[in-house]
Structures are given as C-alpha cells and as structure tokens.
Design a protein around this motif. Sequence first.
Motif, PDB file in Angstrom:
ATOM      1  N   ARG A   1       1.229   7.245  -6.486  1.00  0.00           N
ATOM      2  CA  ARG A   1       0.231   8.299  -6.712  1.00  0.00           C
ATOM      3  C   ARG A   1       0.777   9.674  -6.345  1.00  0.00           C
ATOM      4  NH1 ARG A   1      -4.244   4.631  -3.599  1.00  0.00           N
ATOM      5  NH2 ARG A   1      -4.507   3.059  -5.245  1.00  0.00           N
ATOM      6  N   ARG A   2       1.515   9.729  -5.257  1.00  0.00           N
ATOM      7  CA  ARG A   2       2.111  11.014  -4.887  1.00  0.00           C
ATOM      8  C   ARG A   2       3.146  11.451  -5.913  1.00  0.00           C
ATOM      9  NH1 ARG A   2       3.025   9.932   1.632  1.00  0.00           N
ATOM     10  NH2 ARG A   2       0.821  10.106   2.225  1.00  0.00           N
ATOM     11  N   GLY A   3       3.929  10.492  -6.418  1.00  0.00           N
ATOM     12  CA  GLY A   3       4.907  10.832  -7.444  1.00  0.00           C
ATOM     13  C   GLY A   3       4.262  11.329  -8.721  1.00  0.00           C
ATOM     14  N   LEU A   4       3.128  10.699  -9.107  1.00  0.00           N
ATOM     15  CA  LEU A   4       2.412  11.150 -10.298  1.00  0.00           C
ATOM     16  C   LEU A   4       1.900  12.574 -10.112  1.00  0.00           C
ATOM     17  CD1 LEU A   4       1.134  10.562 -13.062  1.00  0.00           C
ATOM     18  CD2 LEU A   4      -0.826   9.587 -11.833  1.00  0.00           C
ATOM     19  N   ARG A   5       1.328  12.854  -8.952  1.00  0.00           N
ATOM     20  CA  ARG A   5       0.832  14.215  -8.692  1.00  0.00           C
ATOM     21  C   ARG A   5       1.984  15.225  -8.712  1.00  0.00           C
ATOM     22  NH1 ARG A   5      -3.328  17.080  -6.334  1.00  0.00           N
ATOM     23  NH2 ARG A   5      -4.642  15.223  -6.236  1.00  0.00           N
ATOM     24  N   ALA A   6       3.111  14.869  -8.073  1.00  0.00           N
ATOM     25  CA  ALA A   6       4.240  15.802  -8.042  1.00  0.00           C
ATOM     26  C   ALA A   6       4.784  16.040  -9.456  1.00  0.00           C
ATOM     27  CB  ALA A   6       5.337  15.259  -7.132  1.00  0.00           C
TER      28      ALA A   6
ATOM     29  N   CYS B   1       0.827  -1.207   0.000  1.00  0.00           N
ATOM     30  CA  CYS B   1       0.000   0.000   0.000  1.00  0.00           C
ATOM     31  C   CYS B   1       0.864   1.259   0.000  1.00  0.00           C
ATOM     32  CB  CYS B   1      -0.934   0.002   1.201  1.00  0.00           C
ATOM     33  SG  CYS B   1      -2.190  -1.306   1.189  1.00  0.00           S
ATOM     34  N   GLN B   2       1.967   1.227   0.711  1.00  0.00           N
ATOM     35  CA  GLN B   2       2.861   2.377   0.717  1.00  0.00           C
ATOM     36  C   GLN B   2       3.460   2.618  -0.670  1.00  0.00           C
ATOM     37  OE1 GLN B   2       3.208   4.438   3.305  1.00  0.00           O
ATOM     38  NE2 GLN B   2       1.716   3.171   4.384  1.00  0.00           N
ATOM     39  N   VAL B   3       3.732   1.518  -1.400  1.00  0.00           N
ATOM     40  CA  VAL B   3       4.243   1.677  -2.770  1.00  0.00           C
ATOM     41  C   VAL B   3       3.191   2.332  -3.654  1.00  0.00           C
ATOM     42  CG1 VAL B   3       4.958   0.402  -4.820  1.00  0.00           C
ATOM     43  CG2 VAL B   3       5.882  -0.211  -2.599  1.00  0.00           C
ATOM     44  N   LEU B   4       1.934   1.877  -3.533  1.00  0.00           N
ATOM     45  CA  LEU B   4       0.867   2.481  -4.329  1.00  0.00           C
ATOM     46  C   LEU B   4       0.681   3.954  -3.974  1.00  0.00           C
ATOM     47  CD1 LEU B   4      -1.829  -0.349  -4.278  1.00  0.00           C
ATOM     48  CD2 LEU B   4      -0.251   0.249  -6.123  1.00  0.00           C
ATOM     49  N   ILE B   5       0.712   4.241  -2.679  1.00  0.00           N
ATOM     50  CA  ILE B   5       0.564   5.645  -2.264  1.00  0.00           C
ATOM     51  C   ILE B   5       1.731   6.476  -2.782  1.00  0.00           C
ATOM     52  CG2 ILE B   5       0.498   7.160  -0.254  1.00  0.00           C
ATOM     53  CD1 ILE B   5      -0.954   4.936   1.240  1.00  0.00           C
TER      54      ILE B   5
ATOM     55  N   ARG C   1      -5.105  17.778 -15.623  1.00  0.00           N
ATOM     56  CA  ARG C   1      -4.125  16.840 -16.172  1.00  0.00           C
ATOM     57  C   ARG C   1      -4.027  15.567 -15.322  1.00  0.00           C
ATOM     58  NH1 ARG C   1       1.052  20.468 -18.249  1.00  0.00           N
ATOM     59  NH2 ARG C   1      -0.153  21.892 -19.605  1.00  0.00           N
ATOM     60  N   LEU C   2      -4.136  15.734 -14.009  1.00  0.00           N
ATOM     61  CA  LEU C   2      -4.084  14.558 -13.140  1.00  0.00           C
ATOM     62  C   LEU C   2      -5.274  13.643 -13.404  1.00  0.00           C
ATOM     63  CD1 LEU C   2      -2.660  13.097 -10.808  1.00  0.00           C
ATOM     64  CD2 LEU C   2      -4.015  14.468  -9.226  1.00  0.00           C
ATOM     65  N   ASN C   3      -6.433  14.231 -13.605  1.00  0.00           N
ATOM     66  CA  ASN C   3      -7.618  13.434 -13.912  1.00  0.00           C
ATOM     67  C   ASN C   3      -7.444  12.694 -15.233  1.00  0.00           C
ATOM     68  OD1 ASN C   3     -10.155  12.360 -13.904  1.00  0.00           O
ATOM     69  ND2 ASN C   3     -11.216  14.246 -14.453  1.00  0.00           N
ATOM     70  N   ALA C   4      -6.884  13.389 -16.231  1.00  0.00           N
ATOM     71  CA  ALA C   4      -6.656  12.731 -17.519  1.00  0.00           C
ATOM     72  C   ALA C   4      -5.647  11.597 -17.395  1.00  0.00           C
ATOM     73  CB  ALA C   4      -6.175  13.758 -18.546  1.00  0.00           C
ATOM     74  N   ALA C   5      -4.587  11.807 -16.621  1.00  0.00           N
ATOM     75  CA  ALA C   5      -3.583  10.761 -16.446  1.00  0.00           C
ATOM     76  C   ALA C   5      -4.161   9.541 -15.738  1.00  0.00           C
ATOM     77  CB  ALA C   5      -2.381  11.316 -15.674  1.00  0.00           C
ATOM     78  N   VAL C   6      -4.953   9.791 -14.702  1.00  0.00           N
ATOM     79  CA  VAL C   6      -5.559   8.677 -13.969  1.00  0.00           C
ATOM     80  C   VAL C   6      -6.546   7.932 -14.854  1.00  0.00           C
ATOM     81  CG1 VAL C   6      -7.053   8.103 -12.015  1.00  0.00           C
ATOM     82  CG2 VAL C   6      -5.197   9.735 -11.716  1.00  0.00           C
ATOM     83  N   THR C   7      -7.317   8.667 -15.649  1.00  0.00           N
ATOM     84  CA  THR C   7      -8.265   8.015 -16.564  1.00  0.00           C
ATOM     85  C   THR C   7      -7.535   7.157 -17.590  1.00  0.00           C
ATOM     86  OG1 THR C   7      -9.773   9.888 -16.278  1.00  0.00           O
ATOM     87  CG2 THR C   7     -10.161   8.439 -18.144  1.00  0.00           C
ATOM     88  N   TYR C   8      -6.433   7.688 -18.147  1.00  0.00           N
ATOM     89  CA  TYR C   8      -5.648   6.927 -19.116  1.00  0.00           C
ATOM     90  C   TYR C   8      -5.058   5.673 -18.471  1.00  0.00           C
ATOM     91  CZ  TYR C   8      -1.850   5.703 -22.282  1.00  0.00           C
ATOM     92  OH  TYR C   8      -0.998   5.019 -23.098  1.00  0.00           O
ATOM     93  N   GLU C   9      -4.533   5.823 -17.267  1.00  0.00           N
ATOM     94  CA  GLU C   9      -3.960   4.674 -16.572  1.00  0.00           C
ATOM     95  C   GLU C   9      -5.021   3.621 -16.287  1.00  0.00           C
ATOM     96  OE1 GLU C   9      -1.079   2.289 -15.009  1.00  0.00           O
ATOM     97  OE2 GLU C   9      -0.821   4.198 -16.074  1.00  0.00           O
ATOM     98  N   ALA C  10      -6.225   4.060 -15.944  1.00  0.00           N
ATOM     99  CA  ALA C  10      -7.303   3.108 -15.701  1.00  0.00           C
ATOM    100  C   ALA C  10      -7.686   2.382 -16.987  1.00  0.00           C
ATOM    101  CB  ALA C  10      -8.513   3.833 -15.119  1.00  0.00           C
TER     102      ALA C  10
END
Length: 838
Positions: free
Chosen positions: A559-564, A552-556, A589-598
């Motif tokens: 996500r923090r790295g993507l936002r940064a 879970c820490q890796v996933l968190i 842009r974060l929403n678009a990146a998360v949507t693309y990743e999904a």
Amino acid sequence: MLNRAMRARLYAAVRCLLADESLEGASDSVRLAAVVLLAKAPARSAVLRLRAGEMGRWLGFSESYVDHKVLPAMREAGVVETEALTEESGRVTGLEWKLLPLLAARESGDPMHPLALARKDLATLLRFCEALFAPGWAPKDGPVTPPGLLAVRRGRGAATDRLALLLLALQTRPDGRVRLVGGSVKEGRGRADATVAKALGCSVSGGGKVVDRLERLQLVEVVRGTTESGQYGKGRLVVPAIASAFGRGAAPQVVVEDGVEESEPAAACPSCAHGSPHGEEAGDEGPVLSGEGWQQESFDDVEPADIQRPAAALGDLETEPAPEGPVASGEEAPETEPEPAVAERPAGAPLHALHAPVVSLSGSLSLDGGFSGEADLGCGDLPERAGAREDERERTEVAAAAVGGGLGGPLRGEQQQEAAGSSGKSGSAKASKKQAGTVVFVRPPSLPRGLESVLAPIRPVWERIVRPAAQRHVAAAVRVQLGVLRGILGPQDAEEALAERLERRLDQQMGRPVTDPVGWILGRGLVQRAWCWSQLCDEGRRMDSGADCPSCQVLIGDRRGLRARIAAETARELAGAAPQVLQAETEKRLNAAVTYEAAVQAQRHEQALAEQQARARVIEQRRAEYAAAERERLAAPCADCGIPDAAGRCLLCTERRAVERALAEAVDFAVMARADLTDPVAVADATERCAADTRTLLERHLDVQRADGIEEAGLLLAAREIAEKLRDQRRESLNGRLMHSTEAEWEADKAYEAKMRSAHRYPTRAMAQSAAEQAADEALARTVEVLFADRVRQLRIARGEQPARPAVTDWESRCADLAGQELPEDRVERQVLEVSAA
C-alpha cells in the motif's frame, strides 16, 4: 490503604514464602532477597532480570556481598536458579533469577495457594516494599521513585530491620498499632520484643535488638509502662508511617505517674470514663474493636471476673519490675527518658477487652443479649439507633484524613479514591438499602478449573458473570478457542497466547467499563482478528513469537508503494502545480486505483469460486461413475461356476485356484531339485510324475478329512493349507541343495578369505572371524538366489515358455504419441468446462 483482605493475602504470601523448607535456617538477607524477588516477579512467570548490584541496594548491602554471600546461599538452598545475561561481546550485564517456590506454586495449578497472587496483589506488594525500604530511583525520562523509610539503613542488620518492618507493617491496623503476642515473656523484655521475635523466628533477645534499632530510627514507637507496684502494664507497638498514611496520626493514650491522662478523641464506657475502679487502658491482647470494623477473636478475652486471673498472679503480666530498657549485646543502649508508669490496677479488677470509642462494654461485663460486643445505651453520645449519624461520621473521618495528609502514598493502597468518592452518597445509598431490604453479599465466582491462567487477566470481568449457565457457556467457548490455538501453536504456548489476547483486549478498553461481560468475552475478547491471510496473525502480530506479522508488513509495504508510485506520477505529470492541487489529485488517483484493485479482486474471487464449484461438480460426477462401476463389478457372476453377484469370482472358486497355484509351485520346486533342466523330455516326464504324486498325497490327506464329515468349503480350506505346506517344504529342500552346491560353497569361501585378509583392521582375531563368517553367510544367500533364478529360467526354457522380451523402442513414433496425449491439467480444465457448459 491496604484493606483487610489485601493485607491478609500479602501477609499470607510472605509468611508462606519464608516458611518454605528451602529457606529453613537461612539468613535474613537470603529471606529478604526471596521476598524482593516475589514482589518484583511478573504476573505469569517466576523469572525476572535483576542485577546483583540492584539486589544489594534493596537489601542494604554491597554488590560484592550479594555475589559472595547471598547468591551462593540461595543457590545452595534451592531457592533460586540464576543464569547470566551477556551481550554479544561476552560482557555480563545482569542475572536472570528464577524463584523456585513461586514457580512450584504456579505449576501446581492451585488457585488457593498463598503464593498464587494476582497482578494487582503483586503490584501492591511491590509498592508497599518500595515505600518501606526501596533504594529510590530518579530516571531521566521516567517518574521518580523516592527512597523508602529504611533506604539509608545499610550494613550489618539492615536486611533484618527491613524484613521486620515489612512483617510488622503487614500486621498493622489502620491506627498504626501492631497486635502483640500473648503469653508470658522473658524477664526484662516486653511484648513488642516477643512480637518481633515471633515474626522473624528468632529469640526474644534478638527481637528486642531489632525493636531498639527501629525505635532509634523513629520507625516504630514502643510504650512500655509499669505500675507503681512494679508490675508491667499494657504496652503498645505503633508504626507511625501506617497511622499517618491512614490519616490517624494521633498518639496513643498513656497514663503517667501523676495520674494525668492524655486525652483521646473518643468516648469511653462507664467503666472507663466515670471513675470505675476498672479504668485500665485496653491493651493489644484484647479483641479488635477499632479500625476497619471490629473482630472478636476469642470469647476468652472477655471472660467473667470470677474465672479470670488476678492482676497480681504470675503469667502474662510479670510481677517483677522491668529494667529501664534492654541492652543489646555488643551495642550500647540508647539514652532514653524514663518510661511513664501506668496507674496500678486493683488486684480484683477483671481484664478489660479493647473496644472502639463508639462501642463499649458494661462495667460488670454482663452480656444481656449473649454477645460480647453489646453496647450500653447510656454510654457516652452513642445514639439509640446504630448508624443514625454514620453519614456525618464518615464525612468527618474523610475530612480529618485529608487534613492530616493521609490520602496519598503507597501505604494507603488502592481504595482511597473509593472512600473519598463514596462519602457524599452514603446517606442516599443507605436509605435506598433500608427501603429495599436486607443486602445480600454474593461471593464472586471462582475461575473454572483448568482455565485459571487463561482467565486471570480478565478476572474482574469474569467475576461479574453471576449466572452459572452463562459461566458454563463462556468457559466452553474459552476451551474451544484454546483447542484451536493448541492446534496452531501447540499445547505449551496456547494458554499464554490466549491470556495475552484477553489482556490486550481489556487494555484496549482504555478504562471504559465492560457493560456486558458475556458478550464482551465472546464477541471481543476471544475472537482472533487476522489482518492478513496468515492463521498466526492476530491484530498484526504473530501469536507464536509476538513479533510483527510479516504478511501484514507485506500488505502495508504494498500500500505504501502504491501511494508513493501514484504520488510520483502525479508530481511528474503536474509539475509546478500547487501542493493542494497535487494532494487532491494524488488522493483522487489513489482512490481510483484502490477501487480498481478491489473490483479485480472481487472478479478473481468470483472466478475462483466458480472454478471451485466446477471442480466440486466434477468430483461428484467421478464419484458417481466410480460407484456405478463398483456396483457393476459386484453384480458380475463368478467366471468359473456362474454364481450371480459374486464380483467375478466366488469364495469357493477362489480357494480352488489358490490350491491349484500352490500345487503347481510345489511340482516346479521338485522338478528343479531332481530333474535335468537341460533335457525337455526329462523335464516333462518329471513334471507329470511329480504332479500325479503330489495330487495323490493331497487326496490321501483329504480322505482323512472327509471321513470326519467335513463339508466342501472346509475341505477346500484344508486342501489349500496342505498344498502351501508342501510348497514351503519343497522350497526349503531346494534351497538346501543349492546351499551345498559347488558354486555356493566356492563363493562363501572366497568371501571368508577376503574378509580374513583384512583381519588386522579388527581389535581381535575373534572379531575378524565373526565378521568373515557373516560375510560368508551373506555371499551364500546371494548365490542361492542367483542359482534359484537361473533354474527357474532353465525350467521355463525346457517347457517352451520363453520370457517375453520388451520390444525395441521406436523413439520417433513414441515421441509423436506422447506429444498427442492430453496433459492432466488440460483434461481437468476440459472436464470443468464441459460440466460448466452442461
């Protein structure tokens, strides 16, 4: 306010702990230390961390006294096991105490054991002890715990006073009175002394000393009255703190010498209030008819007058006048005022049972209805219909308690809010109960056997499940989840992990009630919530260690790295833009990146699912091919006799081939033992002669079997057994010849001599000889194997059976062939694609 059930549980637990055989004959400081450890113990463990200095503050002694007196005595008696807690530098920071009687009670698994206290019971006992003798704490960032009643009492006898006050408080009624013991008492002592002596397990004289010390500290009040003739009257032992906590701080009624009575806010029965000659005050030996309801302890307490003992008789009431007060040895008696005398009771007066102000007994003790607590309808202001003014009385009591300041404090326990909140609704509730009929009290269900420790944190939720079928269904679900955790964590940690999960889910309710206990346990309490791919994850924590889940820490972190990263790119591209614009663009842009990743993840999942289905189809196809090949093999006829469905060879033909193979090996062993293997002609003659002799010998044995009427299948089995026996005998004979050969004996002698040359390395010569003989035997066995292999090679050469030598490898052609071969991964992928295309 400790209710009767809670008080009984805590008193039973303390008495059970003090009655443990390990504490037999121990000092009061050791016994009180055990009680402190019980009160501070965790709910699911018998181990706690506590410094010796802190234990000394609880006992009223110094840290040195605990280290040199209390702790060694507890270890020697087997009460506790301790382990020092040290820092990395090696400095001792405290002790880890393990209370062995509590550990034994919890390991027994008996839910009815007095020491099997729930979390709320332990918390209540700790709060109760804190109110009585806690040293007090004032942390900087935490709530302040005021010192207890005996916090200032230190030194010699401090532990005894603390233990005595705890035992008395656990036996105290809501009005502060302690039930005194019955029977005869020692001359010069009162029943209060005997009561304390019985609680501590000491002499009456020692109990009197404790009572005197507590009385000087104004923690107890003792009324020792005497009659005009010198007889002892009824005495009382009162704990004012308990009475004040319950809001019943009125002093007990006492009759002084001049006959003036101190009034009590209660109506007396005719025999008490209307000048009856039996107007003696009821003592503590009578049945309890006040406080939290009344309880008739024995019908002997209200016996008819003709079978009761007169007041002048020896026994419970001593005839000789008591001294002014007990004098403790080694201490000066405190200066006290003369005790008031109680009005003398007539000799023929029957003993009078204690009763509540609203319930009385008739003067003649006539029990019309056969019940000792029957009330007189003409007594005082008691109405004809019981409970007609219960509502008003409850409101009066609550108001009086509020005025007296008794609605707070740890000595009231856990139910004062319920009493205050329910008083305003008592009238309507009782009216509805009368309309509905008789109220049936259902005993809460007990925890299932084997699941006590698992369901203990949610016991209130479990007790709300009334239907037995629902209880069995929930218990089965808990056992299934427990089995799953045992497969993941092991049998030792599974129960603790599941109990922690249930407790955490219940804490997440944040005080909200559970409306559906069955649905809550099955759908919310037992379900594992893995926030990542790890099977040990439960709500972001590992179930085995309780630490944060690294997955879970890796996933968190991702996500923090993507936002940064997106925030940095946006700030670099939109340099000088307003913060609101940067924030909005970053979120977009974060929403678009998360949507693309999904979307990519969904595509990967579909591709993996398709590959999995293709592999499953390939596996099914291979299984079908293997099954067809197996059916074809089983349907093949016998290669020797042609019997159909014999899988290539029938049983009889298999046995014949085994006999021929064993006979050939037996002939070879005989030829290798007797013939000259360098002469092919001699080898051929020896082979023909040995083969004929061996078959003649085999037929001779089979003729005996045929004479007994054995069929062909039995003859084949017998022929195989005889042939294998001949083969083994000839092999042993050949090994014996080889062992006595010159080469074998020479190798054995050389190995023996080599080992004896190093005999100085062994402690004795006999050991060296034994090692040398073992080395010689091993060398002899190796030589026999080499000679046997050499004779087999010579026999094959003599018969013209040259061994096939491997061909010389042509690495150029070999590498070209290997490069043209298909890899296993490519083959599987090709098959998957072929199946998918089909």
